[in-house]
Write a protein that holds these residues in place. Structure first.
Motif, PDB file in Angstrom:
ATOM      1  N   ALA A  15      -5.774 -35.788-113.840  1.00  0.00           N
ATOM      2  CA  ALA A  15      -5.098 -34.859-114.753  1.00  0.00           C
ATOM      3  C   ALA A  15      -4.066 -35.619-115.587  1.00  0.00           C
ATOM      4  O   ALA A  15      -3.380 -36.510-115.067  1.00  0.00           O
ATOM      5  CB  ALA A  15      -4.417 -33.748-113.964  1.00  0.00           C
ATOM      6  N   HIS A  18      -0.574 -36.567-114.286  1.00  0.00           N
ATOM      7  CA  HIS A  18      -0.425 -37.542-113.203  1.00  0.00           C
ATOM      8  C   HIS A  18      -0.927 -38.929-113.598  1.00  0.00           C
ATOM      9  O   HIS A  18      -0.694 -39.901-112.872  1.00  0.00           O
ATOM     10  CB  HIS A  18      -1.165 -37.088-111.954  1.00  0.00           C
ATOM     11  CG  HIS A  18      -0.728 -35.758-111.441  1.00  0.00           C
ATOM     12  ND1 HIS A  18       0.594 -35.385-111.336  1.00  0.00           N
ATOM     13  CD2 HIS A  18      -1.434 -34.690-111.014  1.00  0.00           C
ATOM     14  CE1 HIS A  18       0.675 -34.161-110.856  1.00  0.00           C
ATOM     15  NE2 HIS A  18      -0.540 -33.714-110.662  1.00  0.00           N
ATOM     16  N   VAL A  58      -4.553 -39.670-106.145  1.00  0.00           N
ATOM     17  CA  VAL A  58      -3.859 -38.574-106.814  1.00  0.00           C
ATOM     18  C   VAL A  58      -3.996 -37.322-105.961  1.00  0.00           C
ATOM     19  O   VAL A  58      -5.049 -37.054-105.392  1.00  0.00           O
ATOM     20  CB  VAL A  58      -4.451 -38.339-108.222  1.00  0.00           C
ATOM     21  CG1 VAL A  58      -3.817 -37.131-108.887  1.00  0.00           C
ATOM     22  CG2 VAL A  58      -4.258 -39.576-109.079  1.00  0.00           C
ATOM     23  N   TRP A  59      -2.927 -36.572-105.855  1.00  0.00           N
ATOM     24  CA  TRP A  59      -2.938 -35.284-105.176  1.00  0.00           C
ATOM     25  C   TRP A  59      -2.381 -34.236-106.126  1.00  0.00           C
ATOM     26  O   TRP A  59      -2.034 -34.539-107.273  1.00  0.00           O
ATOM     27  CB  TRP A  59      -2.186 -35.339-103.841  1.00  0.00           C
ATOM     28  CG  TRP A  59      -0.714 -35.634-103.928  1.00  0.00           C
ATOM     29  CD1 TRP A  59      -0.144 -36.787-104.367  1.00  0.00           C
ATOM     30  CD2 TRP A  59       0.367 -34.765-103.608  1.00  0.00           C
ATOM     31  NE1 TRP A  59       1.224 -36.697-104.318  1.00  0.00           N
ATOM     32  CE2 TRP A  59       1.565 -35.461-103.853  1.00  0.00           C
ATOM     33  CE3 TRP A  59       0.448 -33.478-103.121  1.00  0.00           C
ATOM     34  CZ2 TRP A  59       2.821 -34.900-103.636  1.00  0.00           C
ATOM     35  CZ3 TRP A  59       1.708 -32.926-102.893  1.00  0.00           C
ATOM     36  CH2 TRP A  59       2.866 -33.627-103.145  1.00  0.00           C
ATOM     37  N   GLN A  60      -2.301 -33.020-105.677  1.00  0.00           N
ATOM     38  CA  GLN A  60      -1.927 -31.878-106.508  1.00  0.00           C
ATOM     39  C   GLN A  60      -0.632 -32.081-107.302  1.00  0.00           C
ATOM     40  O   GLN A  60      -0.520 -31.632-108.431  1.00  0.00           O
ATOM     41  CB  GLN A  60      -1.799 -30.648-105.617  1.00  0.00           C
ATOM     42  CG  GLN A  60      -1.444 -29.383-106.334  1.00  0.00           C
ATOM     43  CD  GLN A  60      -1.363 -28.205-105.377  1.00  0.00           C
ATOM     44  OE1 GLN A  60      -1.546 -28.336-104.174  1.00  0.00           O
ATOM     45  NE2 GLN A  60      -1.075 -27.044-105.917  1.00  0.00           N
ATOM     46  N   HIS A  61       0.353 -32.773-106.720  1.00  0.00           N
ATOM     47  CA  HIS A  61       1.656 -32.893-107.375  1.00  0.00           C
ATOM     48  C   HIS A  61       2.005 -34.302-107.829  1.00  0.00           C
ATOM     49  O   HIS A  61       3.105 -34.529-108.307  1.00  0.00           O
ATOM     50  CB  HIS A  61       2.760 -32.394-106.433  1.00  0.00           C
ATOM     51  CG  HIS A  61       2.592 -30.962-106.044  1.00  0.00           C
ATOM     52  ND1 HIS A  61       2.762 -29.923-106.930  1.00  0.00           N
ATOM     53  CD2 HIS A  61       2.225 -30.397-104.866  1.00  0.00           C
ATOM     54  CE1 HIS A  61       2.529 -28.775-106.316  1.00  0.00           C
ATOM     55  NE2 HIS A  61       2.195 -29.037-105.064  1.00  0.00           N
ATOM     56  N   SER A  64      -0.265 -40.415-104.174  1.00  0.00           N
ATOM     57  CA  SER A  64      -0.006 -40.818-102.793  1.00  0.00           C
ATOM     58  C   SER A  64      -0.428 -42.261-102.620  1.00  0.00           C
ATOM     59  O   SER A  64      -1.447 -42.687-103.165  1.00  0.00           O
ATOM     60  CB  SER A  64      -0.782 -39.936-101.805  1.00  0.00           C
ATOM     61  OG  SER A  64      -0.240 -38.648-101.765  1.00  0.00           O
ATOM     62  N   ARG A  91       4.282 -39.904-100.758  1.00  0.00           N
ATOM     63  CA  ARG A  91       3.913 -38.893-101.747  1.00  0.00           C
ATOM     64  C   ARG A  91       4.956 -38.918-102.855  1.00  0.00           C
ATOM     65  O   ARG A  91       6.082 -38.490-102.659  1.00  0.00           O
ATOM     66  CB  ARG A  91       3.818 -37.519-101.108  1.00  0.00           C
ATOM     67  CG  ARG A  91       2.586 -37.411-100.239  1.00  0.00           C
ATOM     68  CD  ARG A  91       2.241 -35.992 -99.976  1.00  0.00           C
ATOM     69  NE  ARG A  91       0.831 -35.930 -99.599  1.00  0.00           N
ATOM     70  CZ  ARG A  91       0.165 -34.827 -99.502  1.00  0.00           C
ATOM     71  NH1 ARG A  91       0.760 -33.680 -99.746  1.00  0.00           N
ATOM     72  NH2 ARG A  91      -1.099 -34.834 -99.154  1.00  0.00           N
ATOM     73  N   ARG A  93       5.890 -37.541-106.334  1.00  0.00           N
ATOM     74  CA  ARG A  93       5.612 -36.470-107.299  1.00  0.00           C
ATOM     75  C   ARG A  93       5.814 -36.990-108.717  1.00  0.00           C
ATOM     76  O   ARG A  93       6.750 -37.745-108.974  1.00  0.00           O
ATOM     77  CB  ARG A  93       6.542 -35.285-107.065  1.00  0.00           C
ATOM     78  CG  ARG A  93       6.309 -34.585-105.758  1.00  0.00           C
ATOM     79  CD  ARG A  93       7.330 -33.469-105.541  1.00  0.00           C
ATOM     80  NE  ARG A  93       7.059 -32.759-104.311  1.00  0.00           N
ATOM     81  CZ  ARG A  93       6.281 -31.680-104.232  1.00  0.00           C
ATOM     82  NH1 ARG A  93       5.740 -31.184-105.319  1.00  0.00           N
ATOM     83  NH2 ARG A  93       6.061 -31.111-103.074  1.00  0.00           N
ATOM     84  N   SER A  94       4.963 -36.529-109.594  1.00  0.00           N
ATOM     85  CA  SER A  94       5.069 -36.937-110.994  1.00  0.00           C
ATOM     86  C   SER A  94       6.415 -36.532-111.586  1.00  0.00           C
ATOM     87  O   SER A  94       6.972 -37.243-112.415  1.00  0.00           O
ATOM     88  CB  SER A  94       3.917 -36.359-111.810  1.00  0.00           C
ATOM     89  OG  SER A  94       2.708 -36.954-111.404  1.00  0.00           O
TER      90      SER A  94
END
Length: 115
Positions: A15, A18, A58-61, A64, A91, A93-94
């Motif tokens: 996305a 990110h 990449v993860w949802q937020h 990682s 983790r 976060r962007s």
């Protein structure tokens, strides 16, 4: 860098929110270890230097980083304990990417991948 088509497909699917953080971490890994090979492992880009591996997924937020080992983190976990999730997982976060400097990430990368 020996990037496979599957790695490029993974990167292309990141996305936009990110992608810059992923590119930042990936770029720092390859600056520190230009000889690293890159392939998908556990469904995410994995940077290999000899027997050491570092995963950048990449993860949802955000992003990682896995596989660094608690004894090989360059002091990262003591400086950023709130970014540690589970065993040897960072983790990032962007929205919080400015909280971690490139020098801190480089220290983590060097400690994780140095033989």
């Amino acid at each position: 860098m020996g990037r496979t088509d599957s790695v490029q497909e993974y990167i292309d699917a990141i996305a936009p929110g990110h992608r810059s953080l992923f590119d930042r971490v990936s770029g720092l890994i390859l600056e520190e270890f230009p000889q690293a090979s890159v392939a998908l492992s556990y469904g995410m880009p994995t940077y290999r230097v000899e027997k050491r591996r570092l995963h950048n997924g990449v993860w949802q937020h955000g992003v990682s980083i896995y596989g660094w080992g608690t004894d090989r983190d360059g002091g990262f976990s003591s400086r950023h304990p709130t970014l540690i999730s589970g065993k040897a997982t960072i983790r990032l976060r962007s929205t919080d990417k400015a909280a971690v400097t490139d020098d801190e990430l480089r220290a983590l990368i060097r400690a994780a991948l140095k033989a």
